[in-house]
Design a protein around this motif. Structure first.
Motif, PDB file in Angstrom:
ATOM      1  N   UNK A 168       0.800  -1.070  -0.025  1.00  0.00           N
ATOM      2  CA  UNK A 168       0.206  -0.098  -0.107  1.00  0.00           C
ATOM      3  C   UNK A 168       0.880   1.247   0.070  1.00  0.00           C
ATOM      4  N   UNK A 169       1.425   1.467  -1.026  1.00  0.00           N
ATOM      5  CA  UNK A 169       2.511   2.494  -1.086  1.00  0.00           C
ATOM      6  C   UNK A 169       2.068   4.025  -0.962  1.00  0.00           C
ATOM      7  N   UNK A 170       0.829   4.197  -1.022  1.00  0.00           N
ATOM      8  CA  UNK A 170       0.279   5.686  -0.872  1.00  0.00           C
ATOM      9  C   UNK A 170       0.071   5.653   0.797  1.00  0.00           C
ATOM     10  N   UNK A 171       0.113   4.722   1.338  1.00  0.00           N
ATOM     11  CA  UNK A 171       0.193   4.540   3.086  1.00  0.00           C
ATOM     12  C   UNK A 171       1.445   4.674   3.462  1.00  0.00           C
ATOM     13  N   UNK A 172       2.674   4.660   2.792  1.00  0.00           N
ATOM     14  CA  UNK A 172       4.030   4.445   3.297  1.00  0.00           C
ATOM     15  C   UNK A 172       4.307   5.962   3.886  1.00  0.00           C
ATOM     16  N   UNK A 173       4.987   5.709   5.327  1.00  0.00           N
ATOM     17  CA  UNK A 173       5.379   6.796   5.850  1.00  0.00           C
ATOM     18  C   UNK A 173       6.862   6.726   6.335  1.00  0.00           C
ATOM     19  N   UNK A 174       7.721   7.562   6.618  1.00  0.00           N
ATOM     20  CA  UNK A 174       8.929   7.676   7.082  1.00  0.00           C
ATOM     21  C   UNK A 174       8.865   7.255   8.547  1.00  0.00           C
ATOM     22  N   UNK A 175       9.880   6.309   8.981  1.00  0.00           N
ATOM     23  CA  UNK A 175       9.702   6.041  10.351  1.00  0.00           C
ATOM     24  C   UNK A 175      11.156   6.675  11.274  1.00  0.00           C
ATOM     25  N   UNK A 176      11.395   5.956  12.099  1.00  0.00           N
ATOM     26  CA  UNK A 176      12.629   6.397  13.014  1.00  0.00           C
ATOM     27  C   UNK A 176      13.961   5.889  12.248  1.00  0.00           C
ATOM     28  N   UNK A 177      14.825   6.847  11.611  1.00  0.00           N
ATOM     29  CA  UNK A 177      15.872   6.294  10.849  1.00  0.00           C
ATOM     30  C   UNK A 177      17.262   6.353  11.441  1.00  0.00           C
ATOM     31  N   UNK A 178      17.137   6.483  12.849  1.00  0.00           N
ATOM     32  CA  UNK A 178      18.368   6.512  13.640  1.00  0.00           C
ATOM     33  C   UNK A 178      19.062   5.105  13.613  1.00  0.00           C
ATOM     34  N   UNK A 179      20.182   5.024  14.037  1.00  0.00           N
ATOM     35  CA  UNK A 179      21.074   3.722  14.007  1.00  0.00           C
ATOM     36  C   UNK A 179      20.546   2.902  14.976  1.00  0.00           C
ATOM     37  N   UNK A 180      20.159   1.512  14.729  1.00  0.00           N
ATOM     38  CA  UNK A 180      19.739   0.411  15.598  1.00  0.00           C
ATOM     39  C   UNK A 180      20.222   0.564  16.832  1.00  0.00           C
ATOM     40  N   UNK A 181      21.431   0.441  16.685  1.00  0.00           N
ATOM     41  CA  UNK A 181      22.140   0.667  18.389  1.00  0.00           C
ATOM     42  C   UNK A 181      21.968   1.616  19.237  1.00  0.00           C
ATOM     43  N   UNK A 182      21.442   2.866  18.722  1.00  0.00           N
ATOM     44  CA  UNK A 182      20.913   3.924  19.532  1.00  0.00           C
ATOM     45  C   UNK A 182      19.283   3.655  19.887  1.00  0.00           C
ATOM     46  N   UNK A 183      18.806   2.942  19.316  1.00  0.00           N
ATOM     47  CA  UNK A 183      17.332   2.696  19.358  1.00  0.00           C
ATOM     48  C   UNK A 183      17.165   1.321  20.310  1.00  0.00           C
ATOM     49  N   UNK A 184      17.902   0.522  20.550  1.00  0.00           N
ATOM     50  CA  UNK A 184      17.943  -0.513  21.061  1.00  0.00           C
ATOM     51  C   UNK A 184      17.553  -0.542  22.739  1.00  0.00           C
ATOM     52  N   UNK A 185      18.187   0.312  23.471  1.00  0.00           N
ATOM     53  CA  UNK A 185      17.739   0.699  24.911  1.00  0.00           C
ATOM     54  C   UNK A 185      16.217   0.785  25.091  1.00  0.00           C
ATOM     55  N   UNK A 186      15.674   1.606  24.192  1.00  0.00           N
ATOM     56  CA  UNK A 186      14.265   2.127  24.232  1.00  0.00           C
ATOM     57  C   UNK A 186      13.394   1.227  23.820  1.00  0.00           C
ATOM     58  N   UNK A 187      13.894   0.180  22.895  1.00  0.00           N
ATOM     59  CA  UNK A 187      13.240  -0.993  22.214  1.00  0.00           C
ATOM     60  C   UNK A 187      13.024  -2.058  23.234  1.00  0.00           C
ATOM     61  N   UNK A 188      14.179  -2.052  23.954  1.00  0.00           N
ATOM     62  CA  UNK A 188      14.228  -3.471  24.968  1.00  0.00           C
ATOM     63  C   UNK A 188      13.189  -2.967  25.930  1.00  0.00           C
ATOM     64  N   UNK A 189      12.872  -1.855  26.391  1.00  0.00           N
ATOM     65  CA  UNK A 189      11.910  -1.433  27.487  1.00  0.00           C
ATOM     66  C   UNK A 189      10.540  -1.408  26.760  1.00  0.00           C
ATOM     67  N   UNK A 190      10.292  -1.002  25.581  1.00  0.00           N
ATOM     68  CA  UNK A 190       8.909  -0.801  25.090  1.00  0.00           C
ATOM     69  C   UNK A 190       8.668  -1.189  23.631  1.00  0.00           C
ATOM     70  N   UNK A 191       9.413  -1.876  23.352  1.00  0.00           N
ATOM     71  CA  UNK A 191       9.284  -2.410  21.827  1.00  0.00           C
ATOM     72  C   UNK A 191       9.496  -1.199  20.693  1.00  0.00           C
ATOM     73  N   UNK A 192       9.240  -1.702  19.394  1.00  0.00           N
ATOM     74  CA  UNK A 192       9.295  -0.868  18.503  1.00  0.00           C
ATOM     75  C   UNK A 192       8.298   0.518  18.583  1.00  0.00           C
ATOM     76  N   UNK A 193       7.307   0.223  19.315  1.00  0.00           N
ATOM     77  CA  UNK A 193       6.349   1.297  19.302  1.00  0.00           C
ATOM     78  C   UNK A 193       6.991   2.526  20.387  1.00  0.00           C
TER      79      UNK A 193
END
Length: 239
Positions: A168-193
């Motif tokens: 559904x390309x018309x629904x595509x939205x950019x997400x968080x493009x920070x390096x995964x290593x930077x996101x992991x602490x928050x993701x471990x606590x609360x997931x991708x959301x």
């Protein structure tokens, strides 16, 4: 059953005939995916579709039979989004072990083709266990160089090539493009959301069919080379 065919559509006697051919060493390719959110633009079975397509391409070129996909994996980081079904790492590990033990009763060689990063821990536990038991089992990631993390440029390009009607390309939205290593602490606590309200890590709006064709060809070439060398590492992954 022709090589490159599907296991689910064959009969036992057709398969037995192929197994008895002296010039063939049958590899059973097992797609391992997930059922999890992939943003507002990609289907829940994105990882499974990619793993299935790679397994079919490898079987068609390198020889083998493709099993029905294992479509549920360890996807707890996506549990906040509707549609995600996660069986977790312990359950997936045991499923893979019992699958390998059963399949190796008749298949000379088994290759799990993995489309979801969350499944790696289970594969890295199950496959070495199977190999220690004397079974010729390995696993292969659906990986390409410089891929973004989730439902972004890479996966969207691949789906535009492999399954364009599902995007559904018309629904595509950019997400968080920070390096995964930077996101992991928050993701471990609360997931991708916790790091992306739309469930995307990367930018799917830059995806193209041509890029998907290039990425998939790279994936197939790497997979064929790994199968030809058949050199599983300590974690069971083909190098």
């Amino acid at each position: 059953m022709a090589f490159g065919g599907g296991l689910g559509g064959s009969t036992w006697s057709e398969l037995q005939t192929q197994l008895q051919l002296p010039q063939r060493r049958v590899t059973l390719l097992v797609p391992v995916g997930s059922t999890e959110q992939h943003g507002p633009h990609l289907p829940l079975d994105t990882d499974t579709r990619i793993a299935q397509a790679l397994a079919e391409a490898l079987a068609g070129t390198g020889g083998g039979a493709v099993a029905p996909a294992i479509a549920y994996g360890a996807s707890g980081e996506h549990q906040s989004f509707a549609g995600t079904i996660s069986i977790g790492t312990p359950a997936l590990t045991e499923l893979l072990v019992e699958y390998g033990r059963s399949a190796c009763c008749w298949a000379p060689r088994v290759l799990f083709v993995n489309g979801h990063g969350g499944n790696v821990a289970a594969l890295a536990d199950a496959v070495p266990r199977l190999r220690f038991e004397g079974r010729d089992v390995a696993w292969l990631p659906c990986a390409v160089a410089s891929a973004d993390a989730h439902a972004g440029h890479t996966e969207t390009s691949l789906l535009l090539h492999l399954s364009p009607e599902s995007v559904r390309f018309d629904q595509a939205r950019p997400g968080n493009d920070a390096p995964l290593a930077q996101l992991l602490p928050a993701m471990r606590a609360g997931g991708v959301a916790a790091v992306s309200a739309v469930g995307v890590l990367g930018d799917p709006t830059t995806a193209t069919i041509a890029e998907g064709q290039r990425l998939f060809a790279e994936m197939v070439d790497a997979g064929l080379a790994a199968m030809d060398g058949w050199s599983p590492g300590p974690d069971g992954m083909l190098r």
